[in-house]
Write an enzyme that holds these catalytic residues in place. Structure first.
Site, PDB file in Angstrom:
ATOM      1  N   ASP A  73      41.189   5.040 -22.747  1.00  0.00           N
ATOM      2  CA  ASP A  73      40.173   4.361 -22.205  1.00  0.00           C
ATOM      3  C   ASP A  73      40.400   2.981 -21.543  1.00  0.00           C
ATOM      4  O   ASP A  73      41.528   3.084 -20.734  1.00  0.00           O
ATOM      5  CB  ASP A  73      39.086   4.336 -23.606  1.00  0.00           C
ATOM      6  CG  ASP A  73      37.598   4.065 -23.022  1.00  0.00           C
ATOM      7  OD1 ASP A  73      37.255   3.322 -22.065  1.00  0.00           O
ATOM      8  OD2 ASP A  73      37.053   4.823 -23.546  1.00  0.00           O
TER       9      ASP A  73
ATOM     10  N   SER B 198      30.063   8.937 -21.937  1.00  0.00           N
ATOM     11  CA  SER B 198      31.202   8.351 -22.796  1.00  0.00           C
ATOM     12  C   SER B 198      30.863   8.117 -24.000  1.00  0.00           C
ATOM     13  O   SER B 198      31.784   7.902 -25.018  1.00  0.00           O
ATOM     14  CB  SER B 198      31.407   7.071 -21.926  1.00  0.00           C
ATOM     15  OG  SER B 198      32.074   7.317 -20.790  1.00  0.00           O
TER      16      SER B 198
ATOM     17  N   HIS C 219      34.194  -1.132 -22.405  1.00  0.00           N
ATOM     18  CA  HIS C 219      34.121   0.457 -22.537  1.00  0.00           C
ATOM     19  C   HIS C 219      34.922   1.176 -23.593  1.00  0.00           C
ATOM     20  O   HIS C 219      34.661   1.605 -24.470  1.00  0.00           O
ATOM     21  CB  HIS C 219      34.205   1.236 -21.537  1.00  0.00           C
ATOM     22  CG  HIS C 219      33.865   2.542 -21.083  1.00  0.00           C
ATOM     23  ND1 HIS C 219      34.564   3.642 -21.753  1.00  0.00           N
ATOM     24  CD2 HIS C 219      32.859   3.326 -20.662  1.00  0.00           C
ATOM     25  CE1 HIS C 219      34.134   4.784 -21.453  1.00  0.00           C
ATOM     26  NE2 HIS C 219      32.823   4.693 -20.886  1.00  0.00           N
TER      27      HIS C 219
END
Length: 776
Positions: free
Chosen positions: A151, A570, A224
Site C-alpha cells: 500500500d 480498498s 490509505h
C-alpha cells in the site's frame, strides 16, 4: 560556439538520446525451479547474472549496472531495467528470455468499526460473555499470523499499531525494518514487525521523489496504507471517531493479534493532488512481492489494481501473486471501483481472492429542509454546521458559474475555479457528481464564498451515499432526491434550504447493499472464472489515519485526524484479508485455496431484513456484483467441505489458455483440461452452446462419517444435473469428486447471464456455490 564545446555535445548526443528513449521493462527469464544450483544462489549472484544479460546489450558495464533496478528471485525469475526499445528487442530474442514486458504507464493505483460488529466479530465481548466457539476466541485473535500490506506505507505512531500484550516476533519472520527520513527502526515493534519501501521504478519514470509531498521511507503520507493496515490488524482503541465525532466507538481490526508487515509501493503522481489518486509501479510491486515471499508472510492484502482488466501474462500483480500462491501465501486484492459498468472487475486471476464492496448498517444522517416544506434525507460526515438555524438561499451550481464556463452539464459540477464568488456568496450551492472529486467540489463552493453545499448523485451512483469530511456544512443525496431538488429549484425563484447537522445512526436497514462504485463481472480475461469472488464492507469505513495528510487529502486542507472514513473496494479487501488471517490461525495446515474456498462457500446473500441483497438502487444484486455473497467469517471457520487447488492446478489452467509463460520449465500435457475444470468453488459458463460437463473435487474438513446431499437452484432456462448427487465421507481429509452438467433450453434468453446455485449439505454445513450461465 567554440570547437571543443561542439565536439563535447556531439559525443553526448547518443547518451542523451538513449536517456530520453529509455523506459522500464521487466525481463522474464526461464524459471529454474528444478535447478538446484539456482536455489542456492545468493541475491548478489543472481544480480550478477542479470547484469551479464544487460552487459551483452550495452557497451559499458557501468551502464549495465546503473540500468538494473531490481533483481527478482522469489516472485519471478527476472529483473527490471531501464532499456531502449531496441535493447528490449535484443533481449527478447535471447533463448533464455521468455518475454520482455514494458512497465505500464500509470496502470495501477490504490482502490480507494462498526463493520466487524456487523459481520459478527466483536472484540468488546466481556470475559463472562466469551463463547469458546467464537471465531476470535478460537483463532486467538489471529495470533502470530503475518499479513503483508502492499500500500502507501504506515503511520506507526497510531494507537492502532500498539504492541502491548503481544509476544515475541515469530521465529519464521525473515524481514527487516527499513529506515529512512522520519522512520526509525524503533518505529517497528511486535505488531508492525517489518517495513520496506520501493522507489526505483517510480523514480525511473517520474524523477526524484518530491520529499515535500511524501517520505523516502515506509512512512505513510497519504493515509490509505494506514487505513487498510488498521482494518486488518488494528488493536482496540476506545473512543475513536472521525472528524466531528462521527462513528464514535472502539476501533479495531479484524485480526487484532496478527502481525503486520508493510510494503510501501504507492506514491503521489507529480503535478496532481493526492485526492486524485496515486501510482503503484509494476516493477516496484513485483519487488515487494519478491521480498514478502522471502520474509515469510502468510497473507498479502493488496488494495491496488489496474484501471481496466489486464491479461495475466502482462499483469505484474497476477505474475507475482502466482509465485506467492506457490509459497502458500493467500493474495487478497480489491476488485476495483469502476462500477456499475459490467466487465470492469480487475485482479481476476483465479489464484487471487477478488473482493467487492458493500455497505454496513450505519448511516450518517444529515437531512435537508427545502423551502416548499419537503424534507430530504442526506448523509454527511462534515464536522461543520450552518451558523444560524434559518433558511438560506439555494442555487444550482450551473446558475452561479463564471461567465467563461460553458452552459453544459459540466457547469453544475462545481469544478475548481468554475464558481463566481459574486453569485455564490452566502448561498447553499447544489452540485452534481461526475467529474472531479467530492471533497474538491466542496472546496470550490467554499472558495466562492458559499455557505453550504449539497452533492447530488448521478443515476450511475443511485442511492449509494459516500460520506466525506467536507470543509463546510454539506450533505449528499441520492440520484432520485437530486432530481427532486432540481425540480424544486426550477419551480420557483425563491428557493431556500437548510442542512441539518449530521449524526451517526446504527442498525440501518436494509444492509448490506452493494456499492455502486464496486466493479462488476463478468471476468473480461477469463469469463469461465466467476469474479468478483466475495463482498465485504467497503462503504464509509472508519479506520486509522496518517498524521501527514488531511482527511480529504486536499493540499490546502490543514486539518489532521487520527481516524477517518473512507470508501472503496480498498476498504473491503483488508476485511477479507483479516478473516483469512483468523482462519489461518485456526487451520495453519490449510492451503491458501482452502481458506479462500471456506470463505466463498459460506458467504451469504440475505440482508438484515431477511431479503436478497440489493444494489444501490434497490434492485436485486447478483454474483457479478457480490461473487458468492457477503462474507461471514464465523461460518467460514467450519465450512464442512473445501474446493482445494495447488500451484500445479493453476499452471494447468494457464496451459489450457496457452498462457504458460509464468513457468516455462513446466511441461504442459498433450491434452490439457478445460479451464472450466479448474477446481474453483464457483461455476461460470459463458456462451453455452448445448451441453457442458465440468468436474470438481471437494475435501472433507468437517467430521467423519459425513454424508452430503446436493441441491440445485438452476439458472433461468438452464437444466443442471449433479453426479453423484450424494457424497459419503468416512474421515476428515477425504476427497470426493463430482460432475456438474449444464444444458440450455429454448427458454434461456440468448446472450444474457442468468444465475443459480449448487449447495452441498450434511444437515449441519451448507456449502454453496454460484452458477453463472449465458447461452448463444
Amino acid at each position: 560556439m567554440n570547437t571543443s564545446l561542439i565536439c563535447l555535445l556531439l559525443l553526448l548526443l547518443p547518451l542523451l538520446a538513449s536517456c530520453v528513449d529509455t523506459k522500464v521493462y521487466i525481463v522474464y527469464l526461464r524459471h529454474n525451479d528444478d535447478d538446484n544450483d539456482n536455489g542456492k544462489k545468493t541475491l548478489n549472484e543472481i544480480e550478477e547474472s542479470h547484469v551479464s544479460y544487460l552487459f551483452s546489450i550495452k557497451k559499458f558495464e557501468e551502464g549495465a549496472r546503473s540500468s538494473l533496478l531490481y533483481s527478482y528471485k522469489h516472485s519471478i525469475n527476472g529483473f527490471a531495467a531501464l532499456l531502449t526499445a531496441d535493447e528490449a528487442s535484443q533481449l527478447s530474442d535471447m533463448k533464455e528470455v521468455v518475454m520482455v514486458i514494458p512497465s505500464h504507464e500509470r496502470e495501477y493505483s490504490l482502490h480507494t468499526t462498526r463493520s466487524w460488529e456487523f459481520v459478527g466479530l466483536d472484540e468488546e465481548l466481556k470475559p463472562n460473555q466469551v463463547n469458546r466457539e467464537d471465531l476470535l476466541f478460537k483463532s486467538q485473535y489471529g495470533k502470530d499470523v503475518i499479513v503483508g500490506m502492499m500500500d502507501s506505507g504506515v503511520w506507526p505512531e497510531s494507537e492502532s499499531f500498539s504492541d502491548r500484550g503481544m509476544g515475541p516476533i515469530p521465529v519464521s519472520w525473515k524481514g527487516i525494518c527499513q529506515t529512512g527520513p522520519s522512520f526509525k527502526s524503533t518505529h517497528c515493534n511486535r505488531k508492525l514487525i517489518g517495513a520496506r519501501y520501493y522507489l526505483k521504478g517510480y523514480e525511473a519514470r517520474y524523477g526524484p521523489l518530491n520529499t515535500t509531498t511524501d517520505s523516502r521511507s515506509p512512512r505513510d503520507m497519504d493515509g490509505h496504507g494506514t487505513h487498510t493496515a488498521s482494518t486488518v490488524g488494528g488493536r482496540g482503541v476506545p473512543n475513536a471517531s472521525s472528524l466531528g465525532g462521527f462513528s464514535r466507538g472502539t476501533a479495531f481490526g479484524g485480526a487484532p493479534m496478527a502481525r503486520l508487515a508493510i510494503y510501501k509501493v504507492c506514491w503521489p503522481v507529480p503535478s496532481k493532488g493526492k485526492e486524485d489518486g496515486n501510482t503503484c509501479l509494476f516493477e516496484d510491486m513485483l519487488a515487494a512481492i519478491d521480498d514478502a515471499i522471502r520474509d515469510g508472510v502468510h497473507i498479502l492484502s493488496i488494495s491496488i489494481g489496474s484501471t481496466s482488466p489486464i491479461d495475466y501474462t502482462q499483469d505484474g500483480l497476477a505474475l507475482g501473486a502466482l509465485q506467492a500462491t506457490k509459497n502458500n501465501i493467500l493474495v487478497v486484492c480489491s476488485g476495483g471501483n469502476e462500477g456499475p459498468t459490467p466487465s470492469t472487475v480487475v485482479n481476476t486471476a483465479p489464484w487471487i481472492f477478488t473482493v467487492a464492496a458493500s455497505s454496513i448498517d450505519r448511516a450518517f444522517v444529515a437531512p435537508i429542509q427545502l423551502g416548499n416544506g419537503h424534507k430530504i434525507k442526506g448523509e454527511s460526515a462534515t464536522p461543520y454546521k450552518l451558523p444560524h438555524r434559518k433558511m438560506y438561499q439555494l442555487v444550482y451550481a450551473g446558475e452561479v458559474v463564471n461567465a467563461d464556463v460553458p452552459n453544459t452539464y459540466i457547469a453544475g459540477q462545481c469544478l475548481p475555479g468554475s464558481l463566481s464568488p459574486q453569485k455564490a456568496k452566502g448561498k447553499i450551492v447544489f452540485c452534481l457528481r461526475g467529474n472531479g472529486t467530492r471533497v474538491g467540489k466542496g472546496m470550490e463552493v467554499k472558495r466562492a464564498g458559499g455557505i453550504g453545499y449539497i452533492l447530488g448523485n448521478s443515476p450511475r451512483n443511485g442511492a449509494e451515499l459516500t460520506v466525506d469530511a467536507h470543509v463546510l456544512p454539506a450533505t449528499s443525496v441520492t440520484s432520485d432526491d437530486a432530481i427532486k431538488i432540481l425540480q424544486y429549484i426550477n419551480s420557483t425563484k425563491t428557493r431556500t434550504a437548510y442542512i441539518y447537522p449530521g449524526k451517526t445512526v446504527l442498525q440501518v436497514k436494509p444492509a448490506p447493499l452493494m456499492a455502486a462504485f464496486s466493479s462488476r463481472g463478468p471476468n473480461a480475461i477469463s469469463p469461465e472464472i466467476l469474479k468478483p469472488d466475495i463482498a465485504a464492507p467497503g462503504l464509509n469505513i472508519l479506520a486509522a489515519w496518517t498524521g501527514g495528510n488531511a482527511p480529504t487529502k486536499i493540499a490546502n486542507d490543514h486539518r489532521r485526524v487520527k481516524y477517518n472514513l473512507l470508501s472503496g473496494t480498498s476498504m473491503a479487501c483488508p476485511h477479507v484479508a483479516a478473516a483469512a488471517a483468523l482462519l489461518k490461525a485456526i487451520h495453519p495446515d490449510w492451503s491458501s485455496a482452502a481458506i479462500k474456498s471456506a470463505l466463498i462457500t459460506t458467504a451469504g446473500t440475505v440482508n438484515n431484513v431477511g431479503t436478497q441483497i440489493t444494489d444501490a438502487s434497490g434492485n436485486k444484486a447478483d454474483p457479478f456484483q457480490y461473487g458468492s455473497g457477503h462474507f461471514r467469517p464465523e461460518k467460514a471457520a467450519d465450512p464442512g467441505l473445501v474446493y482445494d487447488a495447488s500451484y500445479t492446478d493453476y499452471l494447468l489452467f494457464l496451459c489450457s489458455r496457452g498462457d504458460l509463460k509464468s513457468n516455462p520449465a513446466f511441461t504442459c500435457p498433450q491434452t490439457t483440461p478445460s479451464t472450466q475444470n479448474l477446481n474453483y468453488p464457483t461455476f461460470s459458463f459463458p456462451q453455452l452452446n448445448g451441453k457442458v460437463t465440468v468436474g470438481r473435487t471437494v475435501t472433507n474438513v468437517g467430521g467423519k462419517g459425513s454424508v452430503y446431499f446436493a441441491s440445485v437452484e438452476p439458472p433461468m432456462g438452464i437444466t443442471v444435473k449433479v453426479s453423484p448427487p450424494v457424497l459419503h465421507f468416512n474421515r476428515a481429509g477425504e476427497t470426493k469428486s463430482f460432475e456438474l452438467t449444464v444444458e440450455g433450453s429454448w427458454k434461456a434468453e440468448k446472450g444474457v447471464y442468468s444465475f443459480g446455485w449448487l449447495t452441498w449439505s450434511d444437515g449441519i454445513h451448507i456449502v454453496r456455490s454460484p452458477i453463472a450461465v449465458s447461452t448463444v
